[in-house]
Design a protein around this motif. Sequence first.
Motif, PDB file in Angstrom:
ATOM      1  N   ASN A   6       0.615  -1.120  -0.050  1.00 50.08           N
ATOM      2  CA  ASN A   6      -0.107   0.136  -0.027  1.00 50.08           C
ATOM      3  C   ASN A   6       0.967   1.296  -0.145  1.00 50.08           C
ATOM      4  O   ASN A   6       1.762   1.349   0.965  1.00 50.08           O
ATOM      5  CB  ASN A   6      -0.964   0.009   1.128  1.00 50.08           C
ATOM      6  CG  ASN A   6      -1.904  -0.927   1.057  1.00 50.08           C
ATOM      7  OD1 ASN A   6      -2.193  -1.718   0.077  1.00 50.08           O
ATOM      8  ND2 ASN A   6      -3.066  -1.103   2.046  1.00 50.08           N
ATOM      9  N   VAL A  10      -6.902   7.167  -0.164  1.00 53.77           N
ATOM     10  CA  VAL A  10      -7.824   8.453  -0.584  1.00 53.77           C
ATOM     11  C   VAL A  10      -8.977   8.152   0.307  1.00 53.77           C
ATOM     12  O   VAL A  10      -9.794   7.219   0.368  1.00 53.77           O
ATOM     13  CB  VAL A  10      -8.199   8.257  -1.825  1.00 53.77           C
ATOM     14  CG1 VAL A  10      -9.301   9.557  -2.262  1.00 53.77           C
ATOM     15  CG2 VAL A  10      -6.938   8.033  -3.133  1.00 53.77           C
ATOM     16  N   ARG A  12     -12.380   9.932   2.327  1.00 49.43           N
ATOM     17  CA  ARG A  12     -13.632  10.853   1.919  1.00 49.43           C
ATOM     18  C   ARG A  12     -14.333  10.851   3.171  1.00 49.43           C
ATOM     19  O   ARG A  12     -14.783   9.761   3.622  1.00 49.43           O
ATOM     20  CB  ARG A  12     -14.589  10.264   0.734  1.00 49.43           C
ATOM     21  CG  ARG A  12     -15.669  11.212   0.451  1.00 49.43           C
ATOM     22  CD  ARG A  12     -16.362  10.788  -0.661  1.00 49.43           C
ATOM     23  NE  ARG A  12     -15.436  11.385  -1.954  1.00 49.43           N
ATOM     24  CZ  ARG A  12     -15.218  12.339  -2.709  1.00 49.43           C
ATOM     25  NH1 ARG A  12     -16.154  13.279  -2.306  1.00 49.43           N
ATOM     26  NH2 ARG A  12     -14.547  12.401  -3.357  1.00 49.43           N
ATOM     27  N   ILE A  15     -14.309   7.728   6.133  1.00 46.77           N
ATOM     28  CA  ILE A  15     -14.340   6.252   5.208  1.00 46.77           C
ATOM     29  C   ILE A  15     -13.083   6.113   4.342  1.00 46.77           C
ATOM     30  O   ILE A  15     -12.973   7.291   3.098  1.00 46.77           O
ATOM     31  CB  ILE A  15     -15.660   5.879   4.600  1.00 46.77           C
ATOM     32  CG1 ILE A  15     -16.702   6.023   5.994  1.00 46.77           C
ATOM     33  CG2 ILE A  15     -15.577   4.651   3.924  1.00 46.77           C
ATOM     34  CD1 ILE A  15     -18.222   5.721   5.275  1.00 46.77           C
ATOM     35  N   GLU A  17     -11.887   5.337   0.863  1.00 45.57           N
ATOM     36  CA  GLU A  17     -12.426   5.192  -0.398  1.00 45.57           C
ATOM     37  C   GLU A  17     -11.839   4.674  -1.386  1.00 45.57           C
ATOM     38  O   GLU A  17     -12.149   3.489  -2.062  1.00 45.57           O
ATOM     39  CB  GLU A  17     -13.021   6.465  -1.298  1.00 45.57           C
ATOM     40  CG  GLU A  17     -13.877   6.547  -2.351  1.00 45.57           C
ATOM     41  CD  GLU A  17     -14.431   7.641  -2.900  1.00 45.57           C
ATOM     42  OE1 GLU A  17     -13.845   8.762  -2.571  1.00 45.57           O
ATOM     43  OE2 GLU A  17     -15.606   7.490  -3.404  1.00 45.57           O
ATOM     44  N   SER A  18     -10.245   4.769  -1.732  1.00 46.03           N
ATOM     45  CA  SER A  18      -9.728   4.210  -2.597  1.00 46.03           C
ATOM     46  C   SER A  18      -8.299   3.876  -2.207  1.00 46.03           C
ATOM     47  O   SER A  18      -7.772   4.823  -0.981  1.00 46.03           O
ATOM     48  CB  SER A  18      -9.483   5.071  -3.917  1.00 46.03           C
ATOM     49  OG  SER A  18     -10.762   4.952  -4.407  1.00 46.03           O
ATOM     50  N   VAL A  19      -7.549   2.878  -2.568  1.00 46.51           N
ATOM     51  CA  VAL A  19      -6.118   2.462  -2.127  1.00 46.51           C
ATOM     52  C   VAL A  19      -5.234   2.281  -3.454  1.00 46.51           C
ATOM     53  O   VAL A  19      -5.854   1.545  -4.319  1.00 46.51           O
ATOM     54  CB  VAL A  19      -6.039   1.295  -1.117  1.00 46.51           C
ATOM     55  CG1 VAL A  19      -4.725   1.122  -0.870  1.00 46.51           C
ATOM     56  CG2 VAL A  19      -7.142   1.679   0.197  1.00 46.51           C
ATOM     57  N   HIS A  20      -4.068   2.774  -3.311  1.00 46.38           N
ATOM     58  CA  HIS A  20      -3.250   2.560  -4.538  1.00 46.38           C
ATOM     59  C   HIS A  20      -2.026   1.830  -3.879  1.00 46.38           C
ATOM     60  O   HIS A  20      -1.535   2.010  -2.746  1.00 46.38           O
ATOM     61  CB  HIS A  20      -2.602   4.133  -4.894  1.00 46.38           C
ATOM     62  CG  HIS A  20      -3.508   4.935  -5.661  1.00 46.38           C
ATOM     63  ND1 HIS A  20      -3.973   4.822  -6.957  1.00 46.38           N
ATOM     64  CD2 HIS A  20      -4.263   5.844  -5.113  1.00 46.38           C
ATOM     65  CE1 HIS A  20      -4.928   5.478  -7.166  1.00 46.38           C
ATOM     66  NE2 HIS A  20      -5.083   6.395  -5.983  1.00 46.38           N
ATOM     67  N   ARG A  21      -1.378   0.743  -4.607  1.00 41.44           N
ATOM     68  CA  ARG A  21      -0.446   0.051  -4.186  1.00 41.44           C
ATOM     69  C   ARG A  21       0.518   0.298  -5.046  1.00 41.44           C
ATOM     70  O   ARG A  21       0.556   0.699  -6.014  1.00 41.44           O
ATOM     71  CB  ARG A  21      -0.961  -1.565  -4.408  1.00 41.44           C
ATOM     72  CG  ARG A  21      -1.947  -1.985  -3.291  1.00 41.44           C
ATOM     73  CD  ARG A  21      -2.061  -3.304  -3.180  1.00 41.44           C
ATOM     74  NE  ARG A  21      -2.053  -4.007  -4.477  1.00 41.44           N
ATOM     75  CZ  ARG A  21      -1.701  -5.535  -4.437  1.00 41.44           C
ATOM     76  NH1 ARG A  21      -1.821  -6.051  -3.387  1.00 41.44           N
ATOM     77  NH2 ARG A  21      -2.014  -5.919  -5.730  1.00 41.44           N
ATOM     78  N   ASP A 278      -1.417   0.686 -10.362  1.00 36.30           N
ATOM     79  CA  ASP A 278      -2.614   1.082 -11.256  1.00 36.30           C
ATOM     80  C   ASP A 278      -2.218   2.232 -12.188  1.00 36.30           C
ATOM     81  O   ASP A 278      -3.236   2.648 -13.005  1.00 36.30           O
ATOM     82  CB  ASP A 278      -3.645   1.435 -10.455  1.00 36.30           C
ATOM     83  CG  ASP A 278      -3.381   2.398  -9.343  1.00 36.30           C
ATOM     84  OD1 ASP A 278      -3.397   3.676  -9.940  1.00 36.30           O
ATOM     85  OD2 ASP A 278      -3.216   2.027  -8.321  1.00 36.30           O
TER      86      ASP A 278
END
Lengths: 337, 337
Positions: A6, A10, A12, A15, A17-21, A278
Motif C-alpha cells: 500500500n 484516498v 472521503r 471512510i 474510499e480508494s487505495v493505491h499499491r 495501477d
Amino acid sequence: MGDWVNMAEVWRGDILESVHRGRAVVCDSRGEVIAAWGDIDAVTYPRSSCKMLQALPLMESGAAARFALTPEQLALACASHEGAHMHTDRVVKWLGDLELGERDLRCGPQFPRAKEEQEELIRFGQKHDRTHNNCSGKHSGFLTLNKHLGGDAEYVELDHPVQQAILTAFEEMTGETSPGFGIDGCSAPNHACTLRGLATAMARMADPSALGEIRGQAAQDLVSAMKAHPELVAGQGRACTELMDSMDGRTVVKTGAEGVFIAILPERGLGVALKVQDGATRAAETAIAALLVRLGVADPNHPAVIKRLCPKQYNFAGLETGRIAPASALYADGAAI
Amino acid sequence: MGDWVNMAEVWRGDILESVHRGRAVVCDSRGEVIAAWGDIDAVTYPRSSCKMLQALPLMESGAAARFALTPEQLALACASHEGAHMHTDRVVKWLGDLELGERDLRCGPQFPRAKEEQEELIRFGQKHDRTHNNCSGKHSGFLTLNKHLGGDAEYVELDHPVQQAILTAFEEMTGETSPGFGIDGCSAPNHACTLRGLATAMARMADPSALGEIRGQAAQDLVSAMKAHPELVAGQGRACTELMDSMDGRTVVKTGAEGVFIAILPERGLGVALKVQDGATRAAETAIAALLVRLGVADPNHPAVIKRLCPKQYNFAGLETGRIAPASALYADGAAI
C-alpha cells in the motif's frame, strides 16, 4: 514485504474510499538496496522517468558540446514539459539552430497541458503541433545527436544509431540487459528494467564517481541542468517543478507515465525509483513526497510537499471532502531512511 | 476470492505495465449473490452510481407528477452529464419552470467535459457555472422535491427533509443501515453501503415486484427514463451512453467517481455493482463491459463494447502502443453468468 505494498490512501470523510499499491526502492550507486517495498526485481517501464538516461549519449558523443547546448536545453532534453511558451519557444529555436523544424520531430502532436496555451490555441483557432508534445525537448536532443551521428531521419526506430546508443547507455546504467521495450507516448522505444535497476541508474546519476570521466561529466551536467531549471523540466504548478524548487536544487525528481517516479540525491549518492501498480499519478506523487521526507531532503511542512504528501481534497464548490495520505506501510511515522 | 481481485490489465507491447484490482457482485432482488469477486461486504461509496436511488423520493412524494416531469428530466435527475448544451439547456428550462435559477443550485460550478462547450466558453470568454456541473440534473430533481416539500434553500444539508428522504430510500433499497456518509463532488451527502447492498438495490430497480406499488412504479419510471435517454445520462462518446445504446435499451448502466459502476438488468431481475480499488475509470469501464458480456446483455463484438472491454491504446502519433484487457480472474473465457 510481498509483491505490492500500500502506497497511498484516498479518504472521503471518515471512510477509506480508494487505495493505491506500488513498489519502491532506494539504492546506492553499487546497486545495494538501502530500503525496499514490494517486489523490486519485477520488470517495469520507466517511461519518462528515464529521460536523463536517454540524454547521456547526447552528452557523451560530443553532440551537446558541438552544438553548444545550454543548461536550459539539457533540462528540456530531460523534460516532460506542459507545452507552455517557455518550453515550445525554446524548442522552436533549438530546432532552428539545427536547421530543422517541427516536421522533423517524430513525436506526435499533443494538446498542451498548460492552461494558458490551451486557451490561446482555442481562442485563435490554432492547432497544437509536435512542439507542444511533452517530449519535444527530448526529441530535440535526439535530433541533435542524430545530426552529429549523421543518421537517417527516422531516429525513433529501434535499430537507429540514436536508439542503439540509448539502449547501450540504459543497460550500462541499470546494470541489466533490458528484457524488452514498448512504444512510448512519443513513439520512441521505452526499454524495460527492474525497479532496482532503475534506482541503481539514478544512484549513478547522483554519484557518478565510478562512471569514468566522460559519462561522469555527462551525468553531472544533466543533473545540474535539471536542478537549475525545474520549471523547464515540467512547468508551473507541476509536481516535479514544485518539489525540486522546494528542495533548493539539492535533489532531482522526475515523473513517468503510469505511476512512475524517480529521485536523484547527489548529497547522499542515492537513487529512488517507484511504480504505482495501477498507474495513478496522484499516488506516485504522494509516494515520492513521502520518500523524499524520509530521506531528509524534503520538508514535510513546505506547501509544495504537503500538496503531494497529504493533499486535502475539495469539490467544485470548494468544500473539503477528504484527503490523500501516504499509506503506513510506506510512510509509517516518517522515520528517517 | 480474497479481498480484492484483478479486474483489468494494461499492456504496453508484450509487457504488463499496470494492473487494476477491484470487487464486483451480481445480486438478485432478494439480495442473493449470483456471482462475486473479492470482499463484497466491505463498505464503499456508491458516488454517482446511485443517482437513481436518490431520485426515488422525487417520484414517490408526488413531486415529479405535480411538476409534470418528463422522461428526459427523469433521465437528467439520474445523470452525470458532460455539460453539453443538450444537458444545460434542459436544466436551465427546468429551473425556470420551478421559478428558480442557477444560483439556487448547491452544486459548485464545474468546467464542462463536453469539448464543444469547453471551446465555446473559452472563445467567448464566458465562465462555466453550476448548470455545467455533471450533477445539475440531480440537483434540479432535489430542488423539485424541495419545492414540493416546502423545505429551506439549503437542500444538501444532511438533516434537510430532501436528504433525509433520500437516506431512507437508500437504506431501504440497499437493505442496510448506512455506516456513514461523505460529501460528494456536488456537495450532497453520499451514503456508504456494502457492494452487496448496492447490487441488491440495483436488482430491486430491475425487479421492483416486491417494492410495493408506489416505489415499484417509481423504480420502473426511472429505469425507463434512463433506458430511453442514454445521451442525457452521460453524453456523446461516454461509456454509460454508448454502452446503453449498444444494448438497445435492455440494460441500464451508471458510473460513479472513484471506479464505481452499476448495472440494472430488468430482463433478468439482476443488479451489478463493482468498485475498482484505486478509483480508475478505465478499469471500471473494462470490468463492467466484461460483466455485461458474461451476463449475456452486451455483444463483445459491438464497437462500443470493444472500446471498454479491450480497448487498443494509441499514442499522440496514432501508433498502437498496447491494450487494456479484463483480467482473467474476472473475465476468464467470458463464460456466461
